[in-house]
Design a protein around this motif. Structure first.
Motif, PDB file in Angstrom:
ATOM      1  N   TYR A  55      59.340  23.266 -45.063  1.00  4.18           N
ATOM      2  CA  TYR A  55      60.130  23.615 -46.140  1.00  4.18           C
ATOM      3  C   TYR A  55      60.901  24.909 -46.248  1.00  4.18           C
ATOM      4  CZ  TYR A  55      57.158  19.859 -48.354  1.00  4.18           C
ATOM      5  OH  TYR A  55      56.486  18.731 -48.679  1.00  4.18           O
ATOM      6  N   LYS A  56      62.337  24.815 -46.739  1.00  2.58           N
ATOM      7  CA  LYS A  56      63.070  25.874 -47.020  1.00  2.58           C
ATOM      8  C   LYS A  56      62.477  27.007 -48.042  1.00  2.58           C
ATOM      9  CE  LYS A  56      67.391  24.149 -45.682  1.00  2.58           C
ATOM     10  NZ  LYS A  56      68.704  23.587 -45.927  1.00  2.58           N
ATOM     11  N   VAL A  57      62.469  27.969 -47.703  1.00  3.50           N
ATOM     12  CA  VAL A  57      62.214  28.986 -48.984  1.00  3.50           C
ATOM     13  C   VAL A  57      62.696  28.759 -50.135  1.00  3.50           C
ATOM     14  CG1 VAL A  57      62.131  31.422 -49.585  1.00  3.50           C
ATOM     15  CG2 VAL A  57      61.294  30.979 -47.457  1.00  3.50           C
ATOM     16  N   GLY A  58      62.104  28.540 -51.254  1.00  2.00           N
ATOM     17  CA  GLY A  58      62.703  28.186 -52.547  1.00  2.00           C
ATOM     18  C   GLY A  58      62.304  26.518 -52.888  1.00  2.00           C
ATOM     19  N   GLY A  59      61.798  25.998 -51.708  1.00  2.00           N
ATOM     20  CA  GLY A  59      61.590  24.433 -51.953  1.00  2.00           C
ATOM     21  C   GLY A  59      60.248  24.231 -51.584  1.00  2.00           C
ATOM     22  N   THR A  60      59.392  25.294 -51.053  1.00  2.00           N
ATOM     23  CA  THR A  60      57.874  25.237 -50.437  1.00  2.00           C
ATOM     24  C   THR A  60      57.112  24.534 -51.384  1.00  2.00           C
ATOM     25  OG1 THR A  60      58.453  27.144 -49.011  1.00  2.00           O
ATOM     26  CG2 THR A  60      56.249  26.338 -49.235  1.00  2.00           C
ATOM     27  N   SER A  61      56.463  23.405 -50.901  1.00  2.00           N
ATOM     28  CA  SER A  61      55.603  22.922 -51.759  1.00  2.00           C
ATOM     29  C   SER A  61      54.153  22.991 -50.982  1.00  2.00           C
ATOM     30  CB  SER A  61      55.954  21.651 -52.060  1.00  2.00           C
ATOM     31  OG  SER A  61      54.602  20.863 -52.699  1.00  2.00           O
ATOM     32  N   PRO A  62      52.924  22.972 -51.489  1.00  2.00           N
ATOM     33  CA  PRO A  62      51.801  22.807 -50.889  1.00  2.00           C
ATOM     34  C   PRO A  62      51.319  21.646 -50.329  1.00  2.00           C
ATOM     35  CG  PRO A  62      51.198  22.913 -53.277  1.00  2.00           C
ATOM     36  CD  PRO A  62      52.772  23.114 -53.090  1.00  2.00           C
ATOM     37  N   PHE A  63      52.139  20.425 -50.826  1.00  2.00           N
ATOM     38  CA  PHE A  63      51.938  19.107 -50.615  1.00  2.00           C
ATOM     39  C   PHE A  63      52.667  18.646 -49.560  1.00  2.00           C
ATOM     40  CE2 PHE A  63      51.502  19.709 -55.415  1.00  2.00           C
ATOM     41  CZ  PHE A  63      50.155  19.635 -55.560  1.00  2.00           C
ATOM     42  N   GLY A  64      52.122  18.076 -48.874  1.00  2.00           N
ATOM     43  CA  GLY A  64      53.050  17.529 -47.806  1.00  2.00           C
ATOM     44  C   GLY A  64      53.501  18.483 -46.526  1.00  2.00           C
ATOM     45  N   ALA A  65      52.813  19.498 -46.374  1.00  2.00           N
ATOM     46  CA  ALA A  65      53.266  20.569 -45.375  1.00  2.00           C
ATOM     47  C   ALA A  65      53.326  19.945 -43.936  1.00  2.00           C
ATOM     48  CB  ALA A  65      52.443  21.854 -45.575  1.00  2.00           C
ATOM     49  N   ARG A  66      54.352  20.352 -43.205  1.00  2.00           N
ATOM     50  CA  ARG A  66      54.090  19.897 -41.749  1.00  2.00           C
ATOM     51  C   ARG A  66      52.781  20.168 -40.967  1.00  2.00           C
ATOM     52  NH1 ARG A  66      58.859  22.403 -39.168  1.00  2.00           N
ATOM     53  NH2 ARG A  66      59.975  20.554 -39.986  1.00  2.00           N
ATOM     54  N   LYS A  67      52.258  21.360 -41.276  1.00  3.41           N
ATOM     55  CA  LYS A  67      50.851  21.536 -40.732  1.00  3.41           C
ATOM     56  C   LYS A  67      49.719  21.761 -41.750  1.00  3.41           C
ATOM     57  CE  LYS A  67      52.736  24.730 -36.879  1.00  3.41           C
ATOM     58  NZ  LYS A  67      52.788  26.143 -36.535  1.00  3.41           N
ATOM     59  N   THR A  68      48.560  21.134 -41.604  1.00  3.65           N
ATOM     60  CA  THR A  68      47.772  21.548 -42.441  1.00  3.65           C
ATOM     61  C   THR A  68      47.037  23.021 -42.472  1.00  3.65           C
ATOM     62  OG1 THR A  68      46.792  19.258 -41.805  1.00  3.65           O
ATOM     63  CG2 THR A  68      45.090  20.602 -43.077  1.00  3.65           C
TER      64      THR A  68
END
Length: 160
Positions: A101-114
């Protein structure tokens, strides 16, 4: 009236896969506006907007910390809690590599890495929270218990 097109994101896919109960709210994103702008544009209390911060320890091991929009993270307290020497925010490019995610659109859900997730425990006291849904200008409204159910975060008391 034209129906707004909501972009799909890994966060939305992850929330749907978990049968999460949430409502989406979009607003016009402003660069470096943060939670203050999103709260004002949506007419909500900034304390209920939960920011997703990507930080790392002295060994560059990343983690996610969820914090009230109107509060800061005591990196000393967080480091002490997790047994690290230091904790610092990741560089935006590094955070994007970890999460997708780009900064400003970062979510804890569905991140590339756990990544390990930590949550300020007072977030549980909120009737509802608003958290990034994986796109700039898009927040998911949900009960804090729903985020806990999906993320299984470690509760911390590190706000200042």
């Amino acid at each position: 009236m034209v129906k707004e097109k909501i972009p799909s994101s890994p966060a939305l896919l992850a929330l749907k896969a978990q049968a999460a109960v949430f409502t989406l709210h979009s607003y016009k994103y402003e660069e470096k506006g943060g939670t203050k702008v999103s709260a004002r544009k949506l007419g909500i209390d900034e304390h209920c907007v939960v920011k997703t911060l990507i930080m790392e320890d002295e060994n560059a091991q990343p983690l996610i910390i969820l914090m009230h929009g109107d509060k800061e993270v005591s990196t000393k307290s967080l480091a002490r809690f997790i047994g690290a020497k230091t904790i610092a925010p990741c560089h935006p490019d590094t955070a994007q590599k970890h999460t997708g995610y780009k900064v400003g659109g970062t979510s804890p859900f569905g991140a590339r890495k756990t990544l390990p997730v930590y949550m300020e425990k007072t977030i549980l006291d909120l009737p509802v929270m608003y958290i990034n849904a994986g796109s700039r200008g898009l927040l998911a409204q949900m009960a804090p218990a729903e985020a806990v159910r999906i993320l299984n975060p470690v509760m911390v008391n590190v706000s200042i």
